[in-house]
Design a protein around this motif. Structure first.
Motif, PDB file in Angstrom:
ATOM      1  N   HIS A   1     159.211  89.789 100.430  1.00 52.42           N
ATOM      2  CA  HIS A   1     158.534  90.570 101.465  1.00 52.42           C
ATOM      3  C   HIS A   1     157.777  89.636 102.411  1.00 52.42           C
ATOM      4  CE1 HIS A   1     154.711  90.402  99.209  1.00 52.42           C
ATOM      5  NE2 HIS A   1     155.300  90.984  98.181  1.00 52.42           N
ATOM      6  N   SER A   2     158.488  88.605 102.855  1.00 58.43           N
ATOM      7  CA  SER A   2     157.973  87.612 103.805  1.00 58.43           C
ATOM      8  C   SER A   2     158.927  87.500 104.974  1.00 58.43           C
ATOM      9  CB  SER A   2     157.853  86.241 103.122  1.00 58.43           C
ATOM     10  OG  SER A   2     156.852  86.252 102.135  1.00 58.43           O
ATOM     11  N   SER A   3     158.484  86.798 106.005  1.00 60.79           N
ATOM     12  CA  SER A   3     159.325  86.564 107.179  1.00 60.79           C
ATOM     13  C   SER A   3     160.373  85.494 106.864  1.00 60.79           C
ATOM     14  CB  SER A   3     158.464  86.094 108.350  1.00 60.79           C
ATOM     15  OG  SER A   3     157.898  84.822 108.048  1.00 60.79           O
TER      16      SER A   3
ATOM     17  N   PHE B   1     164.106 101.069  97.219  1.00 62.34           N
ATOM     18  CA  PHE B   1     164.434 100.912  95.806  1.00 62.34           C
ATOM     19  C   PHE B   1     163.233 101.109  94.873  1.00 62.34           C
ATOM     20  CE2 PHE B   1     168.088  98.977  97.826  1.00 62.34           C
ATOM     21  CZ  PHE B   1     169.122  99.435  97.022  1.00 62.34           C
ATOM     22  N   GLY B   2     162.100 101.544  95.416  1.00 61.36           N
ATOM     23  CA  GLY B   2     160.951 101.895  94.587  1.00 61.36           C
ATOM     24  C   GLY B   2     160.246 100.731  93.922  1.00 61.36           C
ATOM     25  N   VAL B   3     160.228  99.569  94.583  1.00 57.06           N
ATOM     26  CA  VAL B   3     159.576  98.388  94.017  1.00 57.06           C
ATOM     27  C   VAL B   3     158.070  98.498  94.279  1.00 57.06           C
ATOM     28  CG1 VAL B   3     159.483  95.868  93.994  1.00 57.06           C
ATOM     29  CG2 VAL B   3     161.670  97.040  94.375  1.00 57.06           C
ATOM     30  N   ASP B   4     157.292  98.366  93.218  1.00 56.11           N
ATOM     31  CA  ASP B   4     155.852  98.607  93.259  1.00 56.11           C
ATOM     32  C   ASP B   4     155.030  97.344  93.456  1.00 56.11           C
ATOM     33  OD1 ASP B   4     155.993 101.383  92.837  1.00 56.11           O
ATOM     34  OD2 ASP B   4     156.060 101.132  90.661  1.00 56.11           O
ATOM     35  N   LYS B   5     153.720  97.563  93.471  1.00 54.83           N
ATOM     36  CA  LYS B   5     152.735  96.482  93.446  1.00 54.83           C
ATOM     37  C   LYS B   5     151.655  96.894  92.467  1.00 54.83           C
ATOM     38  CE  LYS B   5     150.418  98.286  97.541  1.00 54.83           C
ATOM     39  NZ  LYS B   5     149.947  97.982  98.872  1.00 54.83           N
ATOM     40  N   SER B   6     150.825  95.924  92.069  1.00 53.79           N
ATOM     41  CA  SER B   6     149.773  96.206  91.099  1.00 53.79           C
ATOM     42  C   SER B   6     148.624  95.233  91.286  1.00 53.79           C
ATOM     43  CB  SER B   6     150.321  96.057  89.674  1.00 53.79           C
ATOM     44  OG  SER B   6     149.272  96.093  88.728  1.00 53.79           O
ATOM     45  N   LEU B   7     147.405  95.730  91.131  1.00 55.34           N
ATOM     46  CA  LEU B   7     146.223  94.869  91.167  1.00 55.34           C
ATOM     47  C   LEU B   7     146.267  93.838  90.045  1.00 55.34           C
ATOM     48  CD1 LEU B   7     143.356  97.439  91.843  1.00 55.34           C
ATOM     49  CD2 LEU B   7     144.119  95.614  93.362  1.00 55.34           C
ATOM     50  N   PHE B   8     146.990  94.145  88.992  1.00 56.95           N
ATOM     51  CA  PHE B   8     147.038  93.297  87.812  1.00 56.95           C
ATOM     52  C   PHE B   8     148.312  92.457  87.736  1.00 56.95           C
ATOM     53  CE2 PHE B   8     144.657  97.186  86.919  1.00 56.95           C
ATOM     54  CZ  PHE B   8     143.387  96.631  86.747  1.00 56.95           C
TER      55      PHE B   8
ATOM     56  N   GLY C   1     152.466  92.159  94.737  1.00 56.23           N
ATOM     57  CA  GLY C   1     153.819  92.649  94.501  1.00 56.23           C
ATOM     58  C   GLY C   1     154.293  92.416  93.079  1.00 56.23           C
ATOM     59  N   LEU C   2     155.147  93.308  92.638  1.00 61.85           N
ATOM     60  CA  LEU C   2     155.797  93.180  91.339  1.00 61.85           C
ATOM     61  C   LEU C   2     157.281  92.892  91.555  1.00 61.85           C
ATOM     62  CD1 LEU C   2     154.180  96.224  89.503  1.00 61.85           C
ATOM     63  CD2 LEU C   2     153.749  93.801  89.047  1.00 61.85           C
ATOM     64  N   PRO C   3     157.909  92.177  90.636  1.00 63.09           N
ATOM     65  CA  PRO C   3     159.336  91.916  90.764  1.00 63.09           C
ATOM     66  C   PRO C   3     160.164  93.121  90.307  1.00 63.09           C
ATOM     67  CG  PRO C   3     158.504  90.889  88.782  1.00 63.09           C
ATOM     68  CD  PRO C   3     157.328  91.499  89.482  1.00 63.09           C
ATOM     69  N   ALA C   4     161.413  93.111  90.716  1.00 61.87           N
ATOM     70  CA  ALA C   4     162.373  94.119  90.242  1.00 61.87           C
ATOM     71  C   ALA C   4     163.763  93.496  90.271  1.00 61.87           C
ATOM     72  CB  ALA C   4     162.326  95.375  91.099  1.00 61.87           C
TER      73      ALA C   4
END
Length: 172
Positions: A71-73, A100-107, A137-140
């Motif tokens: 999620h970068s340029s 594709f429903g890829v999330d993020k998390s504070l943790f 960001g979280l991986p998927a």
């Protein structure tokens, strides 16, 4: 919306950071593996991709097309992913992440595995200070067959929670 096994993914085209067009899924390949990573300078992600790069021949022999998304340029990605032998795609608007429903998390980084992978990524020199679109960001991983059917997926619960090469080869 997260994918599910058996779901049909309509084909689409992505543009790599080198301006090449890639079809997803590639009908000439047995599988397409979408890897959703974090930001381009993420040492955790770059260490993970280092392990995939070392296994490029095995992945090719298994007829797996790798598509790596950040999620970068494209400009930022060229600093860190220029030497990866796979299709690398910039998605700074997170269009495909949302699709594709890829999330993020504070943790995302609050687990021992990402911390250790981050240190190894720093040793490789693959770390940047510019954190485009955030560090949460979280991986998927999503594996799609040549007909566009999702055959397996993994949504990470922390920043280093993704398939390793051997896991992917076993699934494929």
């Amino acid at each position: 919306m997260k994918v599910r096994i058996g779901q049909k993914i309509n084909s689409f085209t992505v543009e790599t950071i080198n301006g090449e067009q890639q079809m997803v899924p590639d009908p000439s390949r047995k599988f397409t593996h979408l890897q959703f990573r974090r930001f381009a300078g993420c040492p955790i992600c770059n260490y993970h991709l280092h392990t995939f790069t070392k296994s490029a021949e095995q992945l090719k022999a298994a007829d797996i097309q790798e598509i790596i998304l950040f999620h970068s340029s494209a400009t930022e990605m060229r600093k860190f992913q220029h030497d990866i032998p796979f299709a690398t795609v910039a998605d700074p608007e997170k269009t495909l992440y949302k699709k594709f429903g890829v999330d993020k998390s504070l943790f995302a980084t609050m687990h021992p595995k990402p911390l250790w992978a981050g240190i190894r990524g720093m040793v490789l020199g693959k770390v940047g200070l510019k954190v485009e679109n955030g560090p949460l960001g979280l991986p998927a991983d999503i594996l799609i067959n040549q007909e566009g059917i999702v055959v397996a997926f993994k949504y990470g619960t922390h920043a280093y929670d993704q398939w390793e090469v051997n896991e992917l080869l076993k699934i494929a």
